[in-house]
Design an enzyme around this catalytic site. Structure first.
Site, PDB file in Angstrom:
ATOM      1  N   ASP A  71       0.835  -1.209   0.000  1.00  0.00           N
ATOM      2  CA  ASP A  71       0.000   0.000   0.000  1.00  0.00           C
ATOM      3  C   ASP A  71       0.864   1.250   0.000  1.00  0.00           C
ATOM      4  O   ASP A  71       2.064   1.183   0.261  1.00  0.00           O
ATOM      5  CB  ASP A  71      -1.002  -0.002   1.167  1.00  0.00           C
ATOM      6  CG  ASP A  71      -0.412  -0.489   2.477  1.00  0.00           C
ATOM      7  OD1 ASP A  71       0.820  -0.536   2.593  1.00  0.00           O
ATOM      8  OD2 ASP A  71      -1.192  -0.813   3.390  1.00  0.00           O
ATOM      9  N   ASN A 130      -8.939  -1.714  12.868  1.00  0.00           N
ATOM     10  CA  ASN A 130     -10.340  -1.798  12.424  1.00  0.00           C
ATOM     11  C   ASN A 130     -10.574  -3.009  11.522  1.00  0.00           C
ATOM     12  O   ASN A 130     -11.598  -3.094  10.845  1.00  0.00           O
ATOM     13  CB  ASN A 130     -10.746  -0.510  11.690  1.00  0.00           C
ATOM     14  CG  ASN A 130      -9.876  -0.250  10.467  1.00  0.00           C
ATOM     15  OD1 ASN A 130      -8.945  -1.010  10.201  1.00  0.00           O
ATOM     16  ND2 ASN A 130     -10.182   0.802   9.734  1.00  0.00           N
ATOM     17  N   HIS A 132      -8.653  -3.836   8.935  1.00  0.00           N
ATOM     18  CA  HIS A 132      -8.170  -3.686   7.559  1.00  0.00           C
ATOM     19  C   HIS A 132      -6.950  -4.561   7.311  1.00  0.00           C
ATOM     20  O   HIS A 132      -6.212  -4.900   8.236  1.00  0.00           O
ATOM     21  CB  HIS A 132      -7.906  -2.215   7.198  1.00  0.00           C
ATOM     22  CG  HIS A 132      -6.699  -1.560   7.813  1.00  0.00           C
ATOM     23  ND1 HIS A 132      -6.659  -0.214   8.111  1.00  0.00           N
ATOM     24  CD2 HIS A 132      -5.471  -2.034   8.156  1.00  0.00           C
ATOM     25  CE1 HIS A 132      -5.468   0.100   8.592  1.00  0.00           C
ATOM     26  NE2 HIS A 132      -4.734  -0.988   8.641  1.00  0.00           N
ATOM     27  N   GLU A 137      -9.976  -0.823   3.764  1.00  0.00           N
ATOM     28  CA  GLU A 137     -10.710  -0.398   4.945  1.00  0.00           C
ATOM     29  C   GLU A 137     -12.102  -1.032   4.935  1.00  0.00           C
ATOM     30  O   GLU A 137     -12.656  -1.299   3.864  1.00  0.00           O
ATOM     31  CB  GLU A 137     -10.872   1.136   4.915  1.00  0.00           C
ATOM     32  CG  GLU A 137      -9.549   1.902   4.919  1.00  0.00           C
ATOM     33  CD  GLU A 137      -8.926   2.004   6.300  1.00  0.00           C
ATOM     34  OE1 GLU A 137      -8.891   0.999   7.033  1.00  0.00           O
ATOM     35  OE2 GLU A 137      -8.474   3.103   6.635  1.00  0.00           O
TER      36      GLU A 137
HETATM   37  C1  F6R Z   1       0.967  -1.430   6.340  1.00  0.00           C
HETATM   38  C2  F6R Z   1      -0.420  -1.898   6.235  1.00  0.00           C
HETATM   39  C3  F6R Z   1      -1.354  -1.866   7.383  1.00  0.00           C
HETATM   40  C4  F6R Z   1      -0.758  -2.370   8.691  1.00  0.00           C
HETATM   41  C5  F6R Z   1      -1.789  -2.352   9.819  1.00  0.00           C
HETATM   42  C6  F6R Z   1      -1.176  -2.727  11.141  1.00  0.00           C
HETATM   43  O1  F6R Z   1       1.630  -1.581   5.082  1.00  0.00           O
HETATM   44  O2  F6R Z   1      -0.809  -2.299   5.195  1.00  0.00           O
HETATM   45  O3  F6R Z   1      -2.480  -2.633   7.040  1.00  0.00           O
HETATM   46  O4  F6R Z   1      -0.278  -3.677   8.517  1.00  0.00           O
HETATM   47  O5  F6R Z   1      -2.352  -1.071   9.910  1.00  0.00           O
HETATM   48  O6  F6R Z   1      -0.209  -1.776  11.490  1.00  0.00           O
HETATM   49  P1  F6R Z   1       0.752  -2.007  12.735  1.00  0.00           P
HETATM   50  O7  F6R Z   1       1.593  -3.187  12.409  1.00  0.00           O
HETATM   51  O8  F6R Z   1       1.589  -0.746  12.801  1.00  0.00           O
HETATM   52  O9  F6R Z   1      -0.101  -2.211  13.926  1.00  0.00           O
END
Ligand code: F6R
Length: 231
Positions: A71, A130, A132, A137
């Site tokens: 992403d 959430n 995702h 999302e």
């Molecule tokens: C990052 C991504 C997000 C994270 C998710 C968890 O490239 O795609 O989906 O994996 O938000 O983030 P952390 O690991 O910081 O809790």
């Protein structure tokens, strides 16, 4: 538990990093030209550091691996420190000596390049607070394509923690659920008590676009969680 889903609970975040690094290192040893979807975020950073350590020690060679970007924030100027591409390069690509990167900028170019590569061997994912995955999302169904999305207030809040003092971009491009669910194997890393409720929804609740991670159960999924996230 759904067939194809394996959940390993380890004591803490360092143990998670060890187990995750071992999981991916075994696959790279078996398939040196592995195509890997690479999450950023905090959770996989210990894993990537462990892999880099193995590369430095000469026990792992990642030069044949292709890193695929999961992403990216939309509309950032070239070289912006918030760019997820820059984060992927400094945490995974450069320290592991990976030579080939599939960037995610233009959804059509990304999808075409992935198809030409024959799809993903492995997706390494974190779990959003959430539900995702990538920036799919809620609500995101299993067919959601690679596209530009508006980030939810919850994601904006959690992303703000990474960029103290800088405004958080409000839009992003994400690899679609269709791309993620097409990976031949998926590793989902989950750490911390703040992920406990959403992990339980993703693994034990109904499959629903309101929890995009719930669709990962359709894949050959390995979940590595620490005890705070999966008591
Ligand atoms: C990052 C991504 C997000 C994270 C998710 C968890 O490239 O795609 O989906 O994996 O938000 O983030 P952390 O690991 O910081 O809790």
């Amino acid at each position: 538990m759904t067939p194809g889903v394996t959940v390993h609970v380890v004591p803490d975040a360092p143990a998670l990093a060890d187990a995750a690094a071992e999981w991916l290192a075994q696959r790279i040893a078996r398939t040196p030209a592995l195509t890997v979807l690479v999450a950023t975020g905090q959770t996989p950073m210990g894993m990537y550091a462990q892999l880099a350590e193995r590369v430095r020690a000469g026990t792992l060679d990642c030069s044949g691996v292709t890193a695929v970007q999961l992403d990216e924030y939309a509309g950032l100027p070239e070289g912006d420190p918030r760019s997820l591409r820059a984060w992927m390069l400094r945490s995974f690509v450069t320290p592991l000596g990976v030579q080939t990167v599939v960037p995610l900028l233009d959804p059509a170019a990304f999808t075409g390049r992935l198809a030409a590569l024959g799809g993903l061997d492995v997706a390494v994912l974190g779990l959003g607070p959430n539900g995702h995955v990538g920036f799919n999302e809620p609500p995101s169904g299993p067919d959601a394509p690679t596209r530009e999305v508006a980030l939810t207030p919850e994601s904006l809040r959690s992303n703000a923690a990474y960029w103290s003092g800088l405004t958080v971009p409000t839009r992003a491009v994400t690899a679609g659920m269709d791309v993620i669910l097409g990976a031949r194997e998926t590793l989902l890393l989950v750490s911390g008590a703040h992920k406990c409720a959403i992990l339980s929804e993703a693994l034990d609740g109904p499959e629903t676009p309101l929890v995009p991670a719930s669709f990962l159960r359709r894949t050959a999924l390995t979940v590595l969680a620490d005890r705070d996230a999966r008591p």
